[in-house]
Design a protein around this motif. Structure first.
Motif, PDB file in Angstrom:
ATOM      1  N   GLU B 116       0.826  -1.202   0.000  1.00 15.99           N
ATOM      2  CA  GLU B 116       0.000   0.000   0.000  1.00 15.99           C
ATOM      3  C   GLU B 116       0.869   1.264   0.000  1.00 15.99           C
ATOM      4  O   GLU B 116       0.671   2.180  -0.785  1.00 15.99           O
ATOM      5  N   GLU B 117       1.873   1.226   0.843  1.00 17.50           N
ATOM      6  CA  GLU B 117       2.727   2.398   1.033  1.00 17.50           C
ATOM      7  C   GLU B 117       3.512   2.728  -0.237  1.00 17.50           C
ATOM      8  O   GLU B 117       3.575   3.881  -0.669  1.00 17.50           O
ATOM      9  N   GLY B 118       4.087   1.689  -0.849  1.00 14.90           N
ATOM     10  CA  GLY B 118       4.862   1.871  -2.071  1.00 14.90           C
ATOM     11  C   GLY B 118       3.990   2.438  -3.181  1.00 14.90           C
ATOM     12  O   GLY B 118       4.408   3.312  -3.945  1.00 14.90           O
ATOM     13  N   MET B 119       2.769   1.960  -3.227  1.00 14.29           N
ATOM     14  CA  MET B 119       1.820   2.391  -4.242  1.00 14.29           C
ATOM     15  C   MET B 119       1.507   3.883  -4.091  1.00 14.29           C
ATOM     16  O   MET B 119       1.479   4.627  -5.074  1.00 14.29           O
ATOM     17  N   ARG B 120       1.293   4.301  -2.849  1.00 11.18           N
ATOM     18  CA  ARG B 120       0.972   5.714  -2.602  1.00 11.18           C
ATOM     19  C   ARG B 120       2.160   6.614  -2.945  1.00 11.18           C
ATOM     20  O   ARG B 120       1.998   7.678  -3.540  1.00 11.18           O
ATOM     21  N   ALA B 121       3.348   6.182  -2.570  1.00 12.46           N
ATOM     22  CA  ALA B 121       4.551   6.976  -2.868  1.00 12.46           C
ATOM     23  C   ALA B 121       4.714   7.126  -4.377  1.00 12.46           C
ATOM     24  O   ALA B 121       5.024   8.212  -4.884  1.00 12.46           O
ATOM     25  N   GLY B 122       4.473   6.033  -5.102  1.00 13.44           N
ATOM     26  CA  GLY B 122       4.598   6.065  -6.556  1.00 13.44           C
ATOM     27  C   GLY B 122       3.597   7.029  -7.180  1.00 13.44           C
ATOM     28  O   GLY B 122       3.942   7.830  -8.046  1.00 13.44           O
ATOM     29  N   ALA B 123       2.349   6.950  -6.742  1.00 13.88           N
ATOM     30  CA  ALA B 123       1.305   7.809  -7.311  1.00 13.88           C
ATOM     31  C   ALA B 123       1.622   9.278  -7.051  1.00 13.88           C
ATOM     32  O   ALA B 123       1.434  10.139  -7.924  1.00 13.88           O
ATOM     33  N   ARG B 124       2.141   9.567  -5.855  1.00  9.71           N
ATOM     34  CA  ARG B 124       2.484  10.958  -5.542  1.00  9.71           C
ATOM     35  C   ARG B 124       3.591  11.447  -6.476  1.00  9.71           C
ATOM     36  O   ARG B 124       3.517  12.546  -7.026  1.00  9.71           O
ATOM     37  N   LYS B 125       4.596  10.614  -6.660  1.00  4.03           N
ATOM     38  CA  LYS B 125       5.692  11.007  -7.558  1.00  4.03           C
ATOM     39  C   LYS B 125       5.168  11.275  -8.971  1.00  4.03           C
ATOM     40  O   LYS B 125       5.522  12.256  -9.617  1.00  4.03           O
ATOM     41  N   GLN B 126       4.279  10.396  -9.440  1.00  5.94           N
ATOM     42  CA  GLN B 126       3.803  10.542 -10.821  1.00  5.94           C
ATOM     43  C   GLN B 126       2.861  11.725 -11.001  1.00  5.94           C
ATOM     44  O   GLN B 126       2.564  12.102 -12.125  1.00  5.94           O
ATOM     45  N   ALA B 127       2.365  12.285  -9.871  1.00  5.87           N
ATOM     46  CA  ALA B 127       1.442  13.419  -9.966  1.00  5.87           C
ATOM     47  C   ALA B 127       2.167  14.748  -9.806  1.00  5.87           C
ATOM     48  O   ALA B 127       1.521  15.786  -9.675  1.00  5.87           O
ATOM     49  N   LEU B 128       3.480  14.740  -9.829  1.00  6.46           N
ATOM     50  CA  LEU B 128       4.245  15.992  -9.781  1.00  6.46           C
ATOM     51  C   LEU B 128       4.327  16.561 -11.196  1.00  6.46           C
ATOM     52  O   LEU B 128       4.822  15.912 -12.110  1.00  6.46           O
ATOM     53  N   VAL B 129       3.815  17.789 -11.364  1.00  3.63           N
ATOM     54  CA  VAL B 129       3.629  18.367 -12.695  1.00  3.63           C
ATOM     55  C   VAL B 129       4.343  19.721 -12.759  1.00  3.63           C
ATOM     56  O   VAL B 129       4.188  20.539 -11.849  1.00  3.63           O
TER      57      VAL B 129
END
Lengths: 425, 425
Positions: B116-129
């Protein structure tokens, strides 16, 4: 200290995607073997300014290699631009001119109508050499160059069959010997894994209790398999061994190769035994690609007895001996029919192992119960052994067909490993 | 005024030659269609300084496109480096973060153990615009970007299945609309020729009495065929017509395509008729690749009835009905056996057309009379028609096998054109 190189691939036909560059990947592997790090591959068209800009872009590196643009025609500009880049004026090498002319004259007999004059003009152009450059004798018709300087530039022709031997020659020249002595040698190892999602591997690499900072690890998904390629200094060999142990510990049997051998190589070697196991194929949706893959390798006639491509139900009945009632009862795409195809192929060709493939490659033909991408495969034999799988493969028609052949190669490996054990017991 | 673009392909696995870049060639073709000239393709590894240097190298162009490096892991750096290049700080887009998380959560059910944690970290990184950038919605899991500036940068993910639809989306954004309106539109035409050496074509282009300065002509040899791709401004359409006429005048029938259609497309369309002509294959050295090529296309089950792969003499007798005395008399690699295979295939599958292939793909098995690369092929039918060829093909095993299938496709076209004429007469 890291020694770094850049590659310039010239040619409008490569840049425009009409032909694929094979030289960049090949040179990349050669450089890796020498312990030289590849920084960039730049693809440019046959435009002098773009070629010059690419050379300038790579000027901070330790080595530049160019491929292409050495032919006799006006759009072949590499030697001239590199001479300018290196500050070494072009001069005619008359002995080289004669050697090129001799090669071209020999070839000429194969084609009518090539003009004497055009031939001479071409040879003269190809014999223009930057001052102080070392000439690499032509393998085809075009000479290559090693142009000293900082960085030195290795100028090679575009056809891979010419570039590869001339690269070997270039390695023996003083500028290249000097660079490779600075670079040291790196190790490269490859592991291959089947049946593991890429994310699982990523997680392992994230969590593994092994120092990874001295290993350059590249993972990639190819034809449904995972490949882990690792480059390291020989001093980090223990780190690599620890990584390999961790990967095998986690994925077990699914790590099918630790020495870089491909599944095709492994299966070929198992089939060759001794004892040799013969194989025959009855395939529907792969339409010949399974037999084609098995016969890719030289010497495959020792174990591939043959195959049938049976698209229609009638063909399955007539040419693979499938019971028409069975097809009526369970449908052509079913584990039962895959087994019947495998047994039919083995029986008809008197092979030790039969392979049966039936599925829906798409884009049409899917139903809710049997969607596109559903493929039933069976490996029957050696002996009474039988392995069935019902695959559900993603992707387009070409991908489904290709992945099916990969899946069958892995089943074949299992069958052969089990068969070998049984025979030894 | 020429509008020019550059492409940066990121990824150590591409740079190191482990996987082939498919995005450069595809984007190149897209750009050509828009009238945008591609200046360079730069391939770099996952190293921030090299990526930045590549962007700086291309900064004088009108457009930069990047592919790859948008994943959730630490070595995916593209968005960050492009933001820095464009002078636009990264900020979190919370709505995008939620959308990415929703996609990843859905996928997650397919794999055990993803944290769960890894998934959230990944999504946050990919939402940096980057500030002011336009987000391209993910097709897989990674969002893309159109970053305005001079030049604007289109940031696309590496997997071709994601990059292609997202490129279409990018085209509709204001920065790309502005660029393509400046570029105008170029025409692209492709002619294909079989059975002509490349040097003959070069000679024609050298001597032809047509002004070529407004035509950008690229010729290349692919799978044994010549391709002439020409890009031109619509104002030069007459020049192109004159060139096309000159090529057809010189090479006649051998120019088999003037609209870019491939031989596979042409043969499929001829087989589909109406009337439909059914086909079956009996192949030896191609080992299934001929049937595999014929079944590459969706809908091929309408005309491919099946095939047999008959490597051994016994298989040729048992499964393609070849007379064993014939093999004993003239040898397995002979025009007679190729015809027997073709007739046998047609008879066994009740097909209108039979294809027979027998040859020596190498590397072993050659003799002075029947060297490696000698392949006898036959197309029998429709009706009493029969076309035989004894090919002598250069190259390695894979090349010989592949070229054989190309040669047969061309014979099939001839047979079908003749058959169609006969049926109409």
């Amino acid at each position: 200290v890291t020694v770094r190189a850049g590659i310039v691939v010239t040619g409008t036909e490569v840049l425009s995607g009409i032909i694929r560059d094979e030289n960049g990947p090949w040179l990349s592997e050669q450089l890796r073997g020498l312990g030289i790090e590849l920084a960039d591959v730049v693809v440019v068209g046959d435009r002098p300014d773009d070629l010059r800009a690419a050379l300038d872009f790579l000027a901070d590196l330790d080595l530049i290699i160019t491929s292409g643009g050495l032919g006799p025609t006006a759009d072949d500009l590499t030697a001239e631009i590199v001479a300018d880049f290196a500050g070494r004026p072009l001069g005619l090498d008359p002995a080289l001119e004669q050697r090129v002319l001799a090669i071209v004259s020999r070839l000429r007999t194969r084609f009518r109508d090539s003009s004497e004059e055009g031939m001479r003009a071409g040879a003269r152009k190809q014999a223009l050499v930057p001052e102080g450059a070392i000439v690499l004798e032509p393998v085809g018709t075009a000479p290559g160059l090693v142009v000293p300087g900082s960085p030195p530039v290795v100028v090679l022709p575009g056809p891979p069959g010419e570039l590869r031997p001339m690269w070997e020659t270039a390695l023996a020249t003083p500028p290249l010997r000097e660079i490779s002595s600075r670079a040291g040698t790196l190790e490269q190892r490859i592991m291959r894994i089947a049946g593991v999602p890429e994310s699982e591997l990523a997680r392992l690499l994230r969590d593994v209790d092994v120092p990874l900072d001295r290993l350059e690890i590249t993972t990639c998904l190819r034809r449904g398999e995972l490949e882990i390629a690792t480059v390291f200094d020989p001093a980090a060999a223990d780190d690599y061994s620890a990584l390999e142990a961790a990967v095998v510990d986690r994925f077990g049997e699914r790590v099918f190769s630790r020495d870089g051998a491909t599944i095709d190589e492994i299966v070929a070697s198992l089939l060759l035994g001794p004892p040799v196991y013969t194989v025959a194929v009855a395939e529907s949706c792969t339409g010949g690609l399974m037999a084609g893959r098995l016969t890719d390798r030289a010497g495959s006639s020792a174990y591939v007895l043959g195959g049938v491509v049976v698209y229609s139900n009638e063909a399955k009945v007539a040419h693979a001996g499938v019971d028409p009632d069975l097809i009526a009862r369970v449908g052509a795409v079913s584990p039962e029919v895959a087994f019947a195809l495998a047994s039919g192929a083995a029986a008809r060709f008197s092979a030790a192992i039969g392979i049966g493939i039936t599925g829906i490659a798409g884009p049409g033909g899917g139903t809710p119960e049997k969607p596109v991408g559903m493929v039933c495969v069976c490996v029957a034999g050696p002996g009474d052994a039988r392995i069935d799988r019902t695959l559900q493969l993603p992707g387009d028609r070409a991908t489904v067909r290709d992945r099916t052949t990969t899946a069958v190669m892995h089943l074949l490996r299992r069958a052969l490993l089990a068969g070998g054990t049984a025979a030894a017991a």
